[in-house]
Design a protein around this motif. Structure first.
Motif, mmCIF file in Angstrom:
data_model
loop_
_atom_site.group_PDB
_atom_site.id
_atom_site.type_symbol
_atom_site.label_atom_id
_atom_site.label_comp_id
_atom_site.label_asym_id
_atom_site.label_seq_id
_atom_site.Cartn_x
_atom_site.Cartn_y
_atom_site.Cartn_z
ATOM 1 N N ASN A 1 39.710 34.082 45.349
ATOM 2 C CA ASN A 1 39.413 34.883 46.542
ATOM 3 C C ASN A 1 40.565 35.844 46.840
ATOM 4 O OD1 ASN A 1 41.449 33.443 47.866
ATOM 5 N ND2 ASN A 1 40.022 32.056 48.900
ATOM 6 N N GLU B 1 33.787 41.723 51.246
ATOM 7 C CA GLU B 1 34.661 40.830 50.483
ATOM 8 C C GLU B 1 35.492 41.623 49.476
ATOM 9 O OE1 GLU B 1 34.529 36.873 47.577
ATOM 10 O OE2 GLU B 1 32.708 37.528 48.626
ATOM 11 N N ASP C 1 35.028 43.618 41.646
ATOM 12 C CA ASP C 1 34.204 42.999 42.682
ATOM 13 C C ASP C 1 33.021 42.230 42.101
ATOM 14 O OD1 ASP C 1 32.660 45.131 41.834
ATOM 15 O OD2 ASP C 1 32.667 46.184 43.761
ATOM 16 N N VAL D 1 30.203 40.814 44.565
ATOM 17 C CA VAL D 1 30.490 40.273 45.894
ATOM 18 C C VAL D 1 30.084 41.318 46.936
ATOM 19 C CG1 VAL D 1 32.408 38.911 44.991
ATOM 20 C CG2 VAL D 1 32.857 41.172 45.972
ATOM 21 N N LYS E 1 39.611 41.955 49.122
ATOM 22 C CA LYS E 1 40.373 41.768 47.886
ATOM 23 C C LYS E 1 41.302 42.947 47.624
ATOM 24 C CE LYS E 1 37.784 38.443 45.213
ATOM 25 N NZ LYS E 1 37.413 38.049 43.846
#
Length: 287
Positions: free
Chosen positions: A92, A134, A115, A130, A138
């Protein structure tokens, strides 16, 4: 070692007006060969790392430590600016931050964070992405993990191959707003796709897995593409060469009759034999 100079040279490629092919490398010797041949940048892919370190396919079974260790071995062998594929950051957003810290310490000039949902979940037979939020997290974590401001952080998406041009543009814009230095697009097949995305963002593009329409470096350069991958043939060529050589030896071919063996001069160049001879004389008083 001081890694900043090579990071500045990588940034100069991104800021320039040309599009270049990187040299795909997998170990210290291959990186030295690419540097000696004049490649502006090197590329160390996750799939190549899995082959070189584990002898395994690209299924995200390689660990961050294994990847960073091999990247360091490559980087300490010369001065080639190295772009690495850091996959999904090994977890993550918190893992992404740690990934950037480790790879920066290993001397990379640039790294990509993608991603894609990795590793592939149970029962999932197609690649998935993702959510954009999200992905943004990242990218922000990657930038927070960067200590040397010259290190290049690249957002990467496979949305062209998984969803749509519209989704790709949305992700590229979001990652640009988060602060990444460039966008790496996987699976671009047409000039229309590249035109649409390059026109929607201001940061430069890096391409991987391109279609036959996208081989003209001048056209790519005019549309803000600064690096375009050609694949990872060098490690496959090395595998074939080792296979053929061992097969010939097993079949009884005398070593002196083997084909395609590196010359003594080439081996001396890639191992920096002259440097070691000089150091031996200077430090050991012999030679």
């Amino acid at each position: 070692m001081d890694w900043t100079d090579r990071r500045k040279r990588f940034r100069a490629v991104l800021a320039g007006a040309r599009c270049v092919h990187p040299g795909s490398v997998f170990d210290p010797l291959s990186a030295r060969i690419a540097e000696d041949l004049g490649f502006e940048v090197g590329m160390f892919a996750g799939s190549v790392a899995s082959l070189a370190v584990l002898g395994a396919p690209d299924l995200i079974v390689l660990t961050l430590s294994e990847f960073a260790d091999q990247a360091y071995r490559i980087n300490r062998a010369g001065k080639l600016p190295l772009l690495v594929d850091a996959d999904h950051g090994y977890g993550n957003a918190l893992n992404v931050k740690r990934t950037v810290e480790e790879l920066e310490t290993a001397g990379v000039a640039a790294l990509t964070i993608e991603d894609t949902v990795l590793p592939r979940p149970y029962g999932e037979d197609k690649p998935a992405l993702v959510p954009i939020d999200e992905g943004i997290g990242k990218m922000k974590a990657a930038l927070a993990g960067r200590q040397d401001p010259h290190l290049v952080v690249v957002g990467r998406t496979s949305a062209l191959a998984v969803t749509s041009v519209e989704d790709t543009i949305a992700r590229a814009r979001a990652y640009e707003a988060a602060g990444v230095d460039a966008m790496f697009l996987v699976g671009a097949r047409t000039r229309a796709q590249v035109e649409a995305i390059s026109g929607a963002i201001r940061i430069p593009l890096i391409l991987g897995g391109v279609g036959p329409e996208l081989t003209d470096l001048d056209w790519l350069a005019a549309h803000d593409v600064r690096i375009s991958l050609q694949g990872h043939q060098p490690i496959m060529a090395a595998v074939q060469a080792v296979h053929d050589t061992l097969k010939a030896l097993r079949a009884g071919t005398p070593p002196a009759k083997l084909a395609n063996i590196a010359s003594s001069d080439l081996m001396k160049r890639v191992t920096r034999d002259a440097d070691y001879a000089r150091w031996t004389k200077e430090f050991l008083g012999v030679g």
